[in-house]
Design a protein around this motif. Structure first.
Motif, PDB file in Angstrom:
ATOM      1  N   TYR A   1       0.280   5.360   1.200  1.00 27.18           N
ATOM      2  CA  TYR A   1      -0.404   6.470   1.699  1.00 27.18           C
ATOM      3  C   TYR A   1      -0.026   7.681   1.789  1.00 27.18           C
TER       4      TYR A   1
ATOM      5  N   LYS B   1      -4.927  14.558   7.629  1.00 25.90           N
ATOM      6  CA  LYS B   1      -4.881  12.871   8.134  1.00 25.90           C
ATOM      7  C   LYS B   1      -4.303  12.205   6.964  1.00 25.90           C
ATOM      8  N   VAL B   2      -3.972  11.148   7.162  1.00 29.51           N
ATOM      9  CA  VAL B   2      -3.358  10.337   6.522  1.00 29.51           C
ATOM     10  C   VAL B   2      -4.436   9.483   5.544  1.00 29.51           C
TER      11      VAL B   2
ATOM     12  N   GLN C   1       0.324  11.759   3.703  1.00 29.99           N
ATOM     13  CA  GLN C   1      -0.145  12.896   4.546  1.00 29.99           C
ATOM     14  C   GLN C   1       0.387  14.237   4.342  1.00 29.99           C
TER      15      GLN C   1
ATOM     16  N   TYR D   1       0.840  -0.895  -0.150  1.00 28.39           N
ATOM     17  CA  TYR D   1       0.028   0.064   0.051  1.00 28.39           C
ATOM     18  C   TYR D   1       0.799   1.325   0.043  1.00 28.39           C
TER      19      TYR D   1
ATOM     20  N   GLN E   1      -4.761  -9.397   8.639  1.00 32.50           N
ATOM     21  CA  GLN E   1      -3.483  -8.899   9.591  1.00 32.50           C
ATOM     22  C   GLN E   1      -3.489  -7.473   9.231  1.00 32.50           C
ATOM     23  N   GLN E   2      -2.749  -6.938  10.416  1.00 25.73           N
ATOM     24  CA  GLN E   2      -2.538  -5.354  10.355  1.00 25.73           C
ATOM     25  C   GLN E   2      -1.446  -5.092   9.394  1.00 25.73           C
ATOM     26  N   GLN E   3      -1.388  -3.874   8.794  1.00 20.39           N
ATOM     27  CA  GLN E   3      -0.503  -3.366   7.957  1.00 20.39           C
ATOM     28  C   GLN E   3       0.596  -2.711   8.600  1.00 20.39           C
TER      29      GLN E   3
ATOM     30  N   PHE F   1       3.679   7.288   3.017  1.00 21.11           N
ATOM     31  CA  PHE F   1       4.176   5.999   3.681  1.00 21.11           C
ATOM     32  C   PHE F   1       3.779   4.903   2.882  1.00 21.11           C
TER      33      PHE F   1
ATOM     34  N   ARG G   1       9.576  11.972   3.259  1.00 19.66           N
ATOM     35  CA  ARG G   1       8.912  13.472   3.062  1.00 19.66           C
ATOM     36  C   ARG G   1       9.450  13.908   1.900  1.00 19.66           C
TER      37      ARG G   1
ATOM     38  N   MET H   1       4.247  13.649   3.444  1.00 20.51           N
ATOM     39  CA  MET H   1       4.744  12.629   3.672  1.00 20.51           C
ATOM     40  C   MET H   1       4.161  11.244   3.028  1.00 20.51           C
TER      41      MET H   1
ATOM     42  N   PHE I   1      -5.368   7.166   2.036  1.00 17.50           N
ATOM     43  CA  PHE I   1      -5.137   6.151   1.302  1.00 17.50           C
ATOM     44  C   PHE I   1      -4.718   6.498  -0.142  1.00 17.50           C
TER      45      PHE I   1
ATOM     46  N   PHE J   1       3.721  -0.200   8.794  1.00 16.17           N
ATOM     47  CA  PHE J   1       3.961   0.929   7.836  1.00 16.17           C
ATOM     48  C   PHE J   1       5.534   1.221   7.953  1.00 16.17           C
ATOM     49  N   GLY J   2       6.028   1.855   6.685  1.00 18.15           N
ATOM     50  CA  GLY J   2       7.472   2.290   6.973  1.00 18.15           C
ATOM     51  C   GLY J   2       7.445   3.730   7.665  1.00 18.15           C
ATOM     52  N   PRO J   3       8.729   4.008   7.614  1.00 16.84           N
ATOM     53  CA  PRO J   3       9.036   5.582   8.217  1.00 16.84           C
ATOM     54  C   PRO J   3       8.532   6.544   7.510  1.00 16.84           C
TER      55      PRO J   3
END
Lengths: 113, 112
Positions: free
Chosen positions: A35, A42-43, A37, A33, A100-102, A91, A109, A89, A45, A104-106
């Motif tokens: 995303y 807000k973040v 921000q 995925y 399962q949860q996703q 992600f 920017r 930013m 999709f 996220f990378g750091p």
């Protein structure tokens, strides 16, 4: 513990230039995925990717955007001709399966001048 | 209202106090997650609660989910200055490819 990595951490580009943001998802994950921000917001999709094709995309993900999994490890987001409003930013995330949860990378920017 | 609206938008408490943040959503969900984000930094996954669960604990965190009211709460007990961050609820709709829809966030400030 395995983690999602993203490069670069910060990218500065001129308006109209192409940028490629890179992500290395967790190795056994199958769903990927992007995303974004915008500062102070807000973040949101952008796109999901599975089995080498886009499975879902948002209205933001227009023809300027593309994603690719060029090899077995990288997952990239390309913006063809950047605009000022692409500054945000970005992600990357990955998950093992749909339940399962996703992870996220750091983030990268992106600053468009 | 938008999917994933947090309440309050900002919260300031003293260290040691409990912090409660609420989230409301509009759709039918598969699960609901809470994330933390320090200013300008990445997203840290805190906890995931599935639609058939009502409460979940993780350390000092307690999350509740009420699917009939389409709402969730995050409780942080015995808060610390290091808990200062923005907290987002995020929902995954039932069906589809599991995109995560984030809320607007609660800014928590814990004063030492």
């Amino acid at each position: 513990e395995p983690e999602v990595t993203q490069t670069p951490s910060h990218q500065v580009t001129q308006m109209g230039q192409e940028v490629i943001l890179r992500c290395v998802p967790i190795s056994n994950h199958l769903y990927f995925y992007w995303y974004r921000q915008i500062l102070g917001q807000k973040v949101e999709f952008l796109v999901s990717f599975y089995n080498n094709e886009i499975s879902e995309k948002s209205e933001i993900f227009d023809d300027q955007f593309s994603v690719e999994r060029p090899d077995g490890s990288n997952f990239t987001l390309k913006i063809r001709s950047t605009k000022l409003e692409d500054s945000a930013m970005y992600f990357c995330a990955s998950s093992e399966d749909l339940q399962q949860q996703q992870f996220f990378g750091p983030g990268t920017r992106l600053t468009v001048l | 209202s938008q999917q994933g609206e947090e309440d309050p938008q900002a919260l300031s408490i003293q260290e040691g106090e409990n912090a409660t943040m609420n989230c409301s959503y509009k759709t039918s969900i598969n699960n609901l997650q809470w994330y933390r984000q320090n200013s300008g930094r990445g997203l840290v996954h805190l906890i995931l609660i599935r639609s058939n669960e009502r409460e979940k604990h993780s350390g000092r965190l307690r999350v509740t989910l009420d699917t009939s009211k389409k709402s969730s709460s995050l409780l942080i007990t015995a808060s610390r200055a290091a808990d200062t961050a923005s907290y987002f609820c995020a929902t995954v709709d039932s069906g589809g490819y599991q995109k995560v829809t984030f809320g607007t966030g609660t800014k928590l400030q814990v004063i030492p």
